[in-house]
Design an enzyme around this catalytic site. Structure first.
Site, short mmCIF file in Angstrom:
data_model
loop_
_atom_site.label_atom_id
_atom_site.label_comp_id
_atom_site.label_asym_id
_atom_site.label_seq_id
_atom_site.Cartn_x
_atom_site.Cartn_y
_atom_site.Cartn_z
N ARG A 272 1.07 -1.33 -0.15
CA ARG A 272 -0.41 0.37 -0.01
C ARG A 272 1.08 1.48 0.00
O ARG A 272 1.85 1.55 0.58
CB ARG A 272 -0.60 -0.04 1.14
CG ARG A 272 -2.20 -1.01 1.45
CD ARG A 272 -3.25 -1.06 2.53
NE ARG A 272 -3.65 -1.69 2.52
CZ ARG A 272 -5.07 -2.06 1.78
NH1 ARG A 272 -5.58 -1.11 1.76
NH2 ARG A 272 -5.92 -3.62 2.27
N HIS B 108 -12.61 -1.87 -2.01
CA HIS B 108 -13.46 -0.92 -1.93
C HIS B 108 -14.23 -1.15 -2.74
O HIS B 108 -15.28 -0.69 -2.77
CB HIS B 108 -13.60 0.00 -1.34
CG HIS B 108 -13.39 0.25 0.19
ND1 HIS B 108 -12.65 -0.13 0.52
CD2 HIS B 108 -13.85 1.65 1.13
CE1 HIS B 108 -12.66 0.31 2.56
NE2 HIS B 108 -13.30 1.43 2.39
N ARG C 9 -9.84 6.33 -3.30
CA ARG C 9 -9.02 5.76 -2.48
C ARG C 9 -7.91 6.19 -2.79
O ARG C 9 -6.79 5.37 -1.94
CB ARG C 9 -9.20 4.14 -2.75
CG ARG C 9 -10.60 3.14 -2.42
CD ARG C 9 -11.36 3.11 -0.62
NE ARG C 9 -10.14 2.21 -0.07
CZ ARG C 9 -10.56 1.85 1.26
NH1 ARG C 9 -10.52 2.88 1.66
NH2 ARG C 9 -9.89 1.03 1.60
N HIS D 72 -4.41 2.34 -1.51
CA HIS D 72 -4.41 1.88 -2.57
C HIS D 72 -3.68 2.68 -3.75
O HIS D 72 -3.27 4.22 -3.75
CB HIS D 72 -6.34 1.85 -3.35
CG HIS D 72 -6.42 0.44 -2.66
ND1 HIS D 72 -6.29 -0.72 -2.51
CD2 HIS D 72 -7.82 0.50 -1.92
CE1 HIS D 72 -6.98 -1.42 -1.44
NE2 HIS D 72 -7.80 -0.55 -0.98
#
Length: 356
Positions: free
Chosen positions: A85, A119, A167, A173
């Protein structure tokens, strides 16, 4: 390899530029957090599934299967691809300039591997499938219905693009991870639509088998990785080490919770199928619809609020207790939505009519 590092660098640089651009706007950080929170897979259980049950019991069954399988597949892919990440990669990379600070927020520090984005993948698959199912009922009728169907699908797509951007913006991400989530979401949505009838007519036995397979399958992959010398939990210490605030690292973002959630909810659905096969009670949610819609919706919201408030665990409890409680909690959701809410709504309505 070096190609992956180059991709990470390019994506992290884009995230850094987006943050510098967007975070200048007043309130933009709160907007990004709000959109990302609405795109949380938990919202699919809390809103999409009950909404589907209100429309039709068959659609409710289909949506629970879709949500659980999308979440299961997301965890399996994460454990297979083991992606980093942005918020921890920038601290580990020798290539990343130290003067470029990636900003974190309180929902940035998720503890699972990053690829693909859950997500985007789960939310995309679920909302595209529910709007597609509603559209198929509307399309054969008037022009206004066709317009409504197209509008619903367009809204779902716009919402998903906003989730995708949020995100990346909160540094949860890399861009390639949300794009991967988008591709898998679209593929999974097409598969779910193709096997539409199978999901809608799923029996007690088939849902129970799905529940057992989802739990056993995910943990089998986990143990195979561990046996071969890889650590699928590599991301948890990285999250704890590189998160700007240790209090932002929560148990509810670990891959294990996702396994408990998908397996538990399917087990709950199987039990509800068993109960409904032996009794004519309770009525289906959509049988109380639309003439008694207000009462049913009020009871549904109250039931979901109580469900969401129950078992809100602190961080000081053991991991085993947390995951066991989460399994039970999600197993209870189908029972609340398909049995308890209609029974309570019917009880309220019968007493109202008695009074009148």
């Amino acid at each position: 390899g070096s190609q992956m590092e180059s991709l990470y660098f390019y994506d992290a640089a884009t995230c850094w530029k987006l943050q510098r651009l967007f975070y200048k706007l007043p309130g933009s950080e709160n907007v990004a957090i709000a959109i990302s929170t609405l795109g949380d897979p938990k919202i699919c259980y809390l809103i999409a599934y009950p909404l589907a049950c209100l429309i039709s019991q068959k659609l409710g069954t289909k949506m629970m299967c879709v949500i659980a399988w999308a979440e299961w597949l997301n965890i399996v892919l994460k454990w297979l691809l083991l992606g980093d990440r942005p918020y921890w990669w920038v601290h580990m990379s020798s290539q990343w300039p130290t003067d470029r600070v990636i900003h974190q927020v309180y929902i940035t520090c998720e503890t699972g591997p990053g690829n693909p984005s859950g997500h985007v993948m789960i939310t995309g698959c679920v909302w595209w499938t529910i709007t597609s199912s509603v559209s198929s009922h509307l399309n054969n009728k008037t022009q206004s219905n066709r317009l409504l169907a197209k509008s619903l699908q367009l809204l779902a797509t716009i919402f998903l693009i906003m989730v995708l951007m949020s995100r990346v913006l909160i540094a949860c991400h890399f861009i390639h991870q949300v794009v991967m989530g988008l591709i898998v979401a679209l593929t999974l949505h097409k598969i779910c639509d193709h096997y539409d009838k199978w999901f809608e007519e799923a029996s007690f036995k088939s849902v129970l088998v799905m529940s057992l397979c989802s739990g056993l399958g995910a943990f089998s992959i986990y143990f195979i990785w561990t046996w071969t010398g890889f650590n699928p939990s590599f991301s948890i210490p990285l999250a704890q080490k590189h998160c700007a605030n240790p209090n932002w690292v929560h148990l509810d973002s670990t891959p294990y919770l996702s396994v408990m959630r998908s397996s538990g909810s399917l087990f709950g659905l199987a039990v509800c199928k068993l109960i409904q096969s032996y009794t004519t009670l309770p009525p289906k949610c959509n049988d109380l619809w639309p003439s008694h819609a207000p009462i049913t919706i009020v009871v549904m919201i109250l039931g979901l609020y109580l469900w969401n408030s129950a078992l809100m665990m602190g961080t000081n409890i053991s991991h085993l207790l947390f995951y066991t409680a989460s399994y039970i909690r999600y197993a209870l959701l189908p029972f609340i939505v398909t049995i308890l809410v209609p029974m309570c709504a019917q009880f309220v309505l019968s007493n109202l009519y008695n009074i009148v």
